[in-house]
Motif scaffolding. Structure first.
Motif, PDB file in Angstrom:
ATOM      1  N   LEU A 169      64.449  21.895  35.792  1.00  0.00           N
ATOM      2  CA  LEU A 169      64.371  23.049  36.679  1.00  0.00           C
ATOM      3  C   LEU A 169      63.422  22.732  37.827  1.00  0.00           C
ATOM      4  N   PHE A 170      63.873  23.017  39.056  1.00  0.00           N
ATOM      5  CA  PHE A 170      63.047  22.889  40.255  1.00  0.00           C
ATOM      6  C   PHE A 170      62.854  24.287  40.825  1.00  0.00           C
ATOM      7  N   SER A 171      61.644  24.590  41.274  1.00  0.00           N
ATOM      8  CA  SER A 171      61.416  25.934  41.807  1.00  0.00           C
ATOM      9  C   SER A 171      60.282  25.935  42.821  1.00  0.00           C
ATOM     10  N   ASP A 172      60.348  26.921  43.746  1.00  0.00           N
ATOM     11  CA  ASP A 172      59.228  27.234  44.617  1.00  0.00           C
ATOM     12  C   ASP A 172      59.068  28.748  44.614  1.00  0.00           C
ATOM     13  N   ASP A 173      58.455  29.312  45.619  1.00  0.00           N
ATOM     14  CA  ASP A 173      58.174  30.747  45.605  1.00  0.00           C
ATOM     15  C   ASP A 173      59.437  31.606  45.657  1.00  0.00           C
ATOM     16  N   THR A 174      60.519  31.091  46.230  1.00  0.00           N
ATOM     17  CA  THR A 174      61.712  31.925  46.410  1.00  0.00           C
ATOM     18  C   THR A 174      62.977  31.373  45.765  1.00  0.00           C
ATOM     19  N   SER A 175      63.006  30.094  45.421  1.00  0.00           N
ATOM     20  CA  SER A 175      64.248  29.476  44.944  1.00  0.00           C
ATOM     21  C   SER A 175      64.051  28.762  43.615  1.00  0.00           C
ATOM     22  N   THR A 176      65.106  28.773  42.807  1.00  0.00           N
ATOM     23  CA  THR A 176      65.115  28.063  41.529  1.00  0.00           C
ATOM     24  C   THR A 176      66.428  27.313  41.397  1.00  0.00           C
ATOM     25  N   LEU A 177      66.359  26.039  41.031  1.00  0.00           N
ATOM     26  CA  LEU A 177      67.555  25.238  40.791  1.00  0.00           C
ATOM     27  C   LEU A 177      67.469  24.622  39.412  1.00  0.00           C
ATOM     28  N   THR A 178      68.530  24.788  38.629  1.00  0.00           N
ATOM     29  CA  THR A 178      68.589  24.178  37.299  1.00  0.00           C
ATOM     30  C   THR A 178      69.799  23.264  37.230  1.00  0.00           C
ATOM     31  N   THR A 179      69.666  22.199  36.466  1.00  0.00           N
ATOM     32  CA  THR A 179      70.798  21.300  36.262  1.00  0.00           C
ATOM     33  C   THR A 179      70.641  20.578  34.938  1.00  0.00           C
ATOM     34  N   ARG A 180      71.775  20.204  34.384  1.00  0.00           N
ATOM     35  CA  ARG A 180      71.756  19.376  33.186  1.00  0.00           C
ATOM     36  C   ARG A 180      71.437  17.937  33.576  1.00  0.00           C
ATOM     37  N   LEU A 181      70.626  17.273  32.792  1.00  0.00           N
ATOM     38  CA  LEU A 181      70.348  15.866  33.014  1.00  0.00           C
ATOM     39  C   LEU A 181      71.508  15.025  32.492  1.00  0.00           C
ATOM     40  N   VAL A 182      71.673  13.849  33.093  1.00  0.00           N
ATOM     41  CA  VAL A 182      72.723  12.934  32.655  1.00  0.00           C
ATOM     42  C   VAL A 182      72.231  12.183  31.422  1.00  0.00           C
ATOM     43  N   ASP A 183      73.062  12.144  30.400  1.00  0.00           N
ATOM     44  CA  ASP A 183      72.708  11.459  29.154  1.00  0.00           C
ATOM     45  C   ASP A 183      73.272  10.046  29.193  1.00  0.00           C
ATOM     46  N   GLY A 184      72.407   9.052  29.151  1.00  0.00           N
ATOM     47  CA  GLY A 184      72.864   7.671  29.179  1.00  0.00           C
ATOM     48  C   GLY A 184      71.712   6.725  29.427  1.00  0.00           C
ATOM     49  N   ASP A 185      71.963   5.430  29.224  1.00  0.00           N
ATOM     50  CA  ASP A 185      70.956   4.396  29.451  1.00  0.00           C
ATOM     51  C   ASP A 185      71.171   3.798  30.827  1.00  0.00           C
ATOM     52  N   TYR A 186      70.184   3.992  31.706  1.00  0.00           N
ATOM     53  CA  TYR A 186      70.314   3.488  33.071  1.00  0.00           C
ATOM     54  C   TYR A 186      70.191   1.967  33.075  1.00  0.00           C
ATOM     55  N   PRO A 187      70.896   1.278  33.982  1.00  0.00           N
ATOM     56  CA  PRO A 187      70.811  -0.194  34.035  1.00  0.00           C
ATOM     57  C   PRO A 187      69.373  -0.681  34.213  1.00  0.00           C
ATOM     58  N   LYS A 188      69.092  -1.870  33.708  1.00  0.00           N
ATOM     59  CA  LYS A 188      67.753  -2.462  33.831  1.00  0.00           C
ATOM     60  C   LYS A 188      67.592  -2.995  35.262  1.00  0.00           C
ATOM     61  N   TYR A 189      67.276  -2.079  36.152  1.00  0.00           N
ATOM     62  CA  TYR A 189      67.315  -2.374  37.576  1.00  0.00           C
ATOM     63  C   TYR A 189      66.263  -3.387  38.012  1.00  0.00           C
ATOM     64  N   ARG A 190      65.119  -3.442  37.318  1.00  0.00           N
ATOM     65  CA  ARG A 190      64.061  -4.360  37.750  1.00  0.00           C
ATOM     66  C   ARG A 190      64.487  -5.818  37.603  1.00  0.00           C
ATOM     67  N   GLU A 191      65.450  -6.077  36.721  1.00  0.00           N
ATOM     68  CA  GLU A 191      65.891  -7.453  36.490  1.00  0.00           C
ATOM     69  C   GLU A 191      66.649  -8.027  37.684  1.00  0.00           C
ATOM     70  N   VAL A 192      67.194  -7.176  38.549  1.00  0.00           N
ATOM     71  CA  VAL A 192      67.979  -7.682  39.686  1.00  0.00           C
ATOM     72  C   VAL A 192      67.163  -7.734  40.977  1.00  0.00           C
ATOM     73  N   ILE A 193      65.927  -7.233  40.946  1.00  0.00           N
ATOM     74  CA  ILE A 193      65.075  -7.281  42.138  1.00  0.00           C
ATOM     75  C   ILE A 193      64.345  -8.632  42.154  1.00  0.00           C
ATOM     76  N   PRO A 194      64.604  -9.472  43.165  1.00  0.00           N
ATOM     77  CA  PRO A 194      63.967 -10.798  43.197  1.00  0.00           C
ATOM     78  C   PRO A 194      62.442 -10.690  43.229  1.00  0.00           C
ATOM     79  N   GLU A 195      61.777 -11.516  42.427  1.00  0.00           N
ATOM     80  CA  GLU A 195      60.317 -11.519  42.428  1.00  0.00           C
ATOM     81  C   GLU A 195      59.758 -12.211  43.662  1.00  0.00           C
ATOM     82  N   SER A 196      60.512 -13.173  44.196  1.00  0.00           N
ATOM     83  CA  SER A 196      60.090 -13.874  45.406  1.00  0.00           C
ATOM     84  C   SER A 196      61.332 -14.263  46.198  1.00  0.00           C
TER      85      SER A 196
END
Length: 367
Positions: free
Chosen positions: A223-250
């Protein structure tokens, strides 16, 4: 129910809610916006059962009540009403709605609120995020998320909660965008969450000017909210890819170039790229970057750009659409292009900043 609104107040809320109210659904009630007046406040609500938004609208309550009415019809009517007249909104018999403004009277058939879904309430762990920070990390990453991938967990943004920072990531396995910001106080035993892409786009619209945004997480809901607005959403269920493995270290080499020069050259050269693959050729050396394309059925084009600095050289193909999209979302006057080889992802970063990196997988060039 009987209410009075100023046009701008009501129209602003309706334009946000219309993005959620579904026009293509087997449940007609989901195409409607719920308007409820009670306890001295007016709330407008829309949901598609995945994302729900509630907005408090400024107005005068003459009589409490609630009704649902077509989000599109109501928005279209309010948009065309004169600027200098107040809007009088009232329900009549048989779930009818009557709108009066100046000399105009408009009557819409509504639906009872009885079948309108209730938005979930979340009492779980909460944290406060700076509004600019939230909008910034979403803006710099959402373009790289998959939009129709069968791997549903990639149709969203991954928030990775680390001890010293939070990383927000989007990828479709061809391009990747990562933005870093200060560490969020995440719930215990939660390393990360996936927020669906549709919700991300609505968050940017709903909290466009918010200074602070409160975030509550519980099980599969956020849930996200401020003084006037509220937004709710279901989270996605799953294992996200191991993204750090594809980012070159150098990197084996890099070049610094004006972002605007590179972006506009790419846009112009791309006009003559093959519409089947949109591939353009990029050649980097110690003095320049050369962008070119040769398409037998269309034509050819090339442009040469000076580099501000460069180490190493490389010739690679890249999808012009992803190159343009990536450069558009990098917020600096100059961009650093880092590379390892013509088959490894090409990295694009803002100069003198380590809080944003974009990767694009290169394409094979025809000999």
């Amino acid at each position: 129910m009987e209410l009075t609104f100023e046009k701008d107040d009501l129209l602003h809320a309706l334009q946000i809610l219309q993005g959620v109210a579904s026009g293509r659904t087997t449940l007609p009630i989901l195409s409607n916006v719920l308007i409820e007046a009670a306890d001295g406040k007016i709330e407008c609500v829309a949901t598609d059962l995945e994302v729900g938004i509630k907005i408090i609208v400024e107005g005068v309550i003459q009589e409490d009540g609630k009704i649902t009415v077509s989000a599109k019809k109501l928005t279209d009517i309010v948009k065309e009403l004169p600027e200098d007249q107040t809007i009088h909104f009232a329900t009549t018999a048989n779930d009818r709605v009557e709108i009066k403004c100046g000399d105009g009277v408009y009557k819409i058939i509504g639906l009872s609120d009885e079948e309108f879904p209730q938005l979930p309430s979340i009492d779980g762990h909460s944290l406060t995020i700076d509004g600019d920070t939230l909008r910034d990390v979403l803006r710099r990453t959402e373009f790289a998320a998959a939009t129709d991938d069968v791997r549903y967990f990639m149709n969203g943004l991954y928030f990775s909660f680390l001890d010293d920072r939070t990383e927000v990531v989007a990828t479709d396995m061809v391009k990747l965008a990562l933005a870093r910001c200060e560490a969020f106080s995440a719930p215990e035993n939660v390393d990360g969450i996936i927020v669906p892409l549709k919700a991300v786009k609505e968050i940017e619209r709903t909290f466009d000017g918010s200074d602070k945004v409160q975030v509550s997480i519980r099980e599969n809901q956020i849930l996200f909210s401020d003084d006037t607005s509220t937004l709710t959403t279901r989270l996605v269920d799953g294992d996200y890819p191991k993204y750090r493995e594809v980012i070159p270290e150098s990197a084996e080499g890099s070049a610094v170039v004006s972002k605007e020069l590179f972006l506009h050259a790419a846009k112009r050269v791309a006009l003559l790229s093959n519409p089947k693959n949109h591939c353009v050729c990029v050649e980097i050396d110690t003095e320049r970057i050369h962008v070119s394309v040769s398409t037998p059925e269309v034509g050819e084009a090339h442009e040469t750009l000076p580099v501000e600095s460069s180490t190493g050289s490389l010739r690679f193909g890249i999808d012009a659409r992803w190159l343009i999209e990536t450069l558009t979302h990098i917020e600096s006057e100059s961009v650093v292009v880092e590379f390892v080889s013509e088959v490894k992802p090409i990295a694009f970063k803002p100069v003198n900043r380590d809080d944003h990196v974009c990767l694009v997988v290169p394409m094979r060039l025809e000999s």
